[in-house]
Design a protein around this motif. Structure first.
Motif, short mmCIF file in Angstrom:
data_model
loop_
_atom_site.label_atom_id
_atom_site.label_comp_id
_atom_site.label_asym_id
_atom_site.label_seq_id
_atom_site.Cartn_x
_atom_site.Cartn_y
_atom_site.Cartn_z
N GLU A 44 0.84 -1.20 0.00
CA GLU A 44 0.00 0.00 0.00
C GLU A 44 0.88 1.26 0.00
O GLU A 44 1.80 1.39 0.81
CB GLU A 44 -0.90 -0.01 1.24
CG GLU A 44 -1.80 1.21 1.36
CD GLU A 44 -2.70 1.15 2.60
OE1 GLU A 44 -3.75 1.79 2.59
OE2 GLU A 44 -2.32 0.46 3.58
N LYS A 113 -8.67 2.08 -3.28
CA LYS A 113 -9.06 1.46 -2.01
C LYS A 113 -10.49 1.83 -1.64
O LYS A 113 -10.84 3.00 -1.54
CB LYS A 113 -8.09 1.91 -0.93
CG LYS A 113 -8.29 1.25 0.44
CD LYS A 113 -7.21 1.73 1.40
CE LYS A 113 -7.32 1.08 2.77
NZ LYS A 113 -6.22 1.53 3.66
N VAL A 144 -6.59 -3.35 -1.27
CA VAL A 144 -5.61 -2.52 -0.56
C VAL A 144 -5.98 -2.53 0.92
O VAL A 144 -7.05 -2.06 1.31
CB VAL A 144 -5.57 -1.08 -1.09
CG1 VAL A 144 -4.59 -0.25 -0.27
CG2 VAL A 144 -5.17 -1.05 -2.56
#
Length: 249
Positions: A44, A113, A144
């Motif tokens: 991430e 995300k 994510v």
């Protein structure tokens, strides 16, 4: 089933230093290509580090030319790389947590995300996800971090035929056992290979746990990094059987 090689890239991001992090990503891509990796997934916000306070300043459009070296390398190596970056879409000014898909054919796709961790709403807006990636009969669903904390997310991926669930994450030591138990459980429950790419060093004030990992369709571990540091965690499927290895970068 055809041969398929995937990998989690566990990098130690330099906070806010996009040029330095791009260089490390390129190094990972070159090493992954030497190992025959077809799909390489980074953690991430891997290109900036997990730095919410810097996100608004660092956010770019997904097609920004600053990322051209990554796209060119992916095309040159015939590899697809999924990199983490704060992004702004043309349709709005909000900052999203993006996973940018630099495809082997030179194309670009975006996953954003969907589920934010508590507190992330101060810097980010929730995204809308993105389409699965397709390799022959394989479908790779992206996630994510906090996305996978919602069981509906991997369930929806499985319902759409995903054979691989690939998550770029930031997981600290205190949350590692619970989070990896979830991911391992999804692998077994949905008969999907599950890949987790974590940060290999501190980021955004978090002491990241490293230990990126890949689990098989039965929930058994295929490969995992032993701790923190920069490591490539690889899983290969040949003749229907998965094997794994780790390569330090």
């Amino acid at each position: 089933m055809p041969a398929f090689t995937i990998a989690a890239a566990q990098t130690a991001s330099v906070a806010g230093d996009l040029p330095a992090n791009i260089e490390r990503h390129l190094a990972f891509m070159r090493t992954a290509a030497e190992q025959g990796v077809q799909l390489l997934v980074f953690a991430e916000l891997s290109l900036t580090g997990y730095e919410p306070s810097l996100a608004s300043e660092l956010a770019i459009a997904p097609g920004d030319s600053v990322l051209a070296p990554l796209r060119e390398m992916a095309r040159e190596l015939r590899m697809t790389a999924v990199v983490g970056m704060p992004i702004r879409l043309p349709s709005g000014s909000q900052v999203l947590i993006g996973a940018l898909v630099m495809a082997a054919d030179g194309s670009l796709a975006v996953y954003s995300k969907q589920h934010l961790h508590p507190g992330e709403e101060l810097a980010f807006a929730p995204g809308t996800g993105g389409a699965a990636l397709v390799w022959g009969d394989d479908r790779v669903a992206l996630a994510v971090c906090a996305d996978f904390a919602h069981a509906s997310h991997p369930r929806a991926a499985a319902a759409l035929g995903a054979t691989v669930y690939a998550a770029g994450v930031l997981i600290g030591e205190s949350g590692y056992a619970a989070d990896t138990a979830l991911l391992q459980g999804y692998a077994a429950e949905h008969a999907m290979v599950v890949l987790m790419a974590n940060h290999g060093g501190p980021s955004g004030g978090w002491q990241c746990a490293g230990r990126s990992a890949i689990w098989g369709e039965d929930g058994c571990l295929i490969a995992a990094a032993q701790g923190v540091g920069e490591v490539l965690v690889i899983a290969r499927r040949e003749a229907g059987r998965w094997t794994g290895q780790c390569v330090e970068i």
